[in-house]
Design an enzyme around this catalytic site. Structure first.
Site, PDB file in Angstrom:
ATOM      1  N   HIS A 243       0.765  -1.136   0.170  1.00  0.00           N
ATOM      2  CA  HIS A 243       0.079   0.031  -0.095  1.00  0.00           C
ATOM      3  C   HIS A 243       0.893   1.357   0.001  1.00  0.00           C
ATOM      4  CE1 HIS A 243      -3.340  -2.444   1.350  1.00  0.00           C
ATOM      5  NE2 HIS A 243      -2.828  -2.911   2.285  1.00  0.00           N
TER       6      HIS A 243
HETATM    7  O1  RIB Z   1      -5.160   0.003   4.770  1.00  0.00           O
HETATM    8  C1  RIB Z   1      -3.702   0.038   4.554  1.00  0.00           C
HETATM    9  C2  RIB Z   1      -3.158   0.894   5.342  1.00  0.00           C
HETATM   10  O2  RIB Z   1      -3.276   0.982   6.867  1.00  0.00           O
HETATM   11  C3  RIB Z   1      -1.800   0.987   5.364  1.00  0.00           C
HETATM   12  O3  RIB Z   1      -1.182   2.322   5.413  1.00  0.00           O
HETATM   13  C4  RIB Z   1      -1.119  -0.035   6.192  1.00  0.00           C
HETATM   14  O4  RIB Z   1       0.121   0.222   6.692  1.00  0.00           O
HETATM   15  C5  RIB Z   1      -1.979   0.649   7.449  1.00  0.00           C
HETATM   16  O5  RIB Z   1      -1.469   1.942   7.947  1.00  0.00           O
END
Ligand code: RIB
Ligand code: CA
Length: 313
Positions: A243
């Site tokens: 992500h």
């Molecule tokens: O939903 C994914 C996000 O939530 C990413 O930033 C992961 O590190 C958590 O913070």
């Protein structure tokens, strides 16, 4: 072109860690003014420690790391040990950091930096809940117009939720903070689950990290080996979605991503859909556009960039 000055606001988290490494490996494009930790994936005591571990792993122990807010603006903290493990960086064994944590509170650092730097020259890169950013905007409204851009990981439209049926984790943890940020008028680029779920690791991609033969490559492979089990089980996907590195990759190669300039509102009232990013992707309302909401990405190009840059560390 001069490197872009950024503050990384983060809740490491294995994917945050890869994002920080990518930023620190790209000095031609990115100057990291500071790393501000926030409570999110794991409590603040761990996110600030993990941020320092990662900066040392990158060979950048002089990076300024600050601790910020340890809880959302108006709610109890929800964490994600079920995804990231107890430490937030589960997978490999990690030594404690030796580099110092800055004395100054992260929110004060954000305010001070935005007041000191020329207006429009600092980009904020939130990779976790938006608590630090929102508290800074509330405490010092004068800094809002000084922000060049916010490029954040959070939210979802077609992918809907990953922590509830309706909401993505970063927005869900502090929806009041997200509402403040999305309503601030600062130009925002959003990396939602709609694109980050396309940034999936595969065996070959993880082996490419491991085959680097460096501490960084070994650690990134071990983190993704651990981190991917949650998404593989839940989504039946081949690997883990990276992500947060999508935020940094956008700063280096924006052409890897495509999206629409649309209106995005945050649900803060309904318990059922709390934290939902209500993205007007089809422009069916007359609400004004407040975000460049990404919808697609070149995953192969992303992993090529990632491997190329991490190999530098
Ligand atoms: O939903 C994914 C996000 O939530 C990413 O930033 C992961 O590190 C958590 O913070
Ligand atoms: Ca994160």
């Amino acid at each position: 072109m001069a490197p872009r000055k950024i503050i990384i606001d983060t809740d490491p988290g294995q994917d945050d860690a890869v994002a920080i490494l990518l930023a620190l490996a790209s000095p031609e494009e990115i100057e990291v003014l500071g790393v501000t930790a926030v409570a999110g994936n794991v409590p603040l005591s761990l996110t600030q420690k993990n941020a320092r571990i990662v900066c040392e792993l990158a060979g950048k122990p002089d990076t300024k790391v600050f601790a910020g807010c340890d809880a959302p603006i108006a709610r109890k903290l929800v964490t994600a040990e079920h995804v990231h493990g107890k430490t937030g960086l589960d997978g490999p064994q990690m030594a404690d950091p030796t580099m110092p944590l800055q004395e100054q509170h992260a929110v004060d650092f954000i305010i001070e930096t935005l007041r000191a730097e020329p207006a429009g020259t600092v980009t904020l890169c939130p990779l976790g809940p938006l608590t630090n950013i929102a508290v800074a905007f509330e405490r010092a409204p004068d800094i809002v117009e000084k922000v060049q851009e916010i490029v954040l990981m959070g939210g979802a439209y077609f992918e809907v939720g990953n922590i509830t049926p309706a909401a993505e984790f970063n927005i869900y943890v502090d929806p009041e903070a997200a509402k403040i940020v999305f309503g601030s008028g600062v130009p925002i680029v959003v990396m939602p689950l709609d694109v980050t779920h396309k940034a999936l690791t595969t065996r070959d991609r993880v082996d490419a990290f491991r085959d680097m033969g460096s501490d960084v490559g070994t650690m990134v492979a071990a983190w993704t080996d651990f981190f991917e089990r949650f998404d593989k089980e839940k989504y039946g996907s081949e690997g883990a979605p990276l992500h947060d590195p999508c935020v940094i990759a956008y700063l280096i190669k924006p052409e890897l991503f495509s999206g629409r300039h649309i209106n995005v509102e945050i649900e803060t009232q309904s318990e059922l859909t709390l934290g939902m990013t209500v993205a007007d992707w089809w422009r069916v309302t007359d609400r004004s556009a407040n975000a460049l909401f990404m919808g697609d990405m070149d995953a192969a190009g992303f992993f090529e960039l990632l491997a190329d840059r991490l190999a530098r560390l």
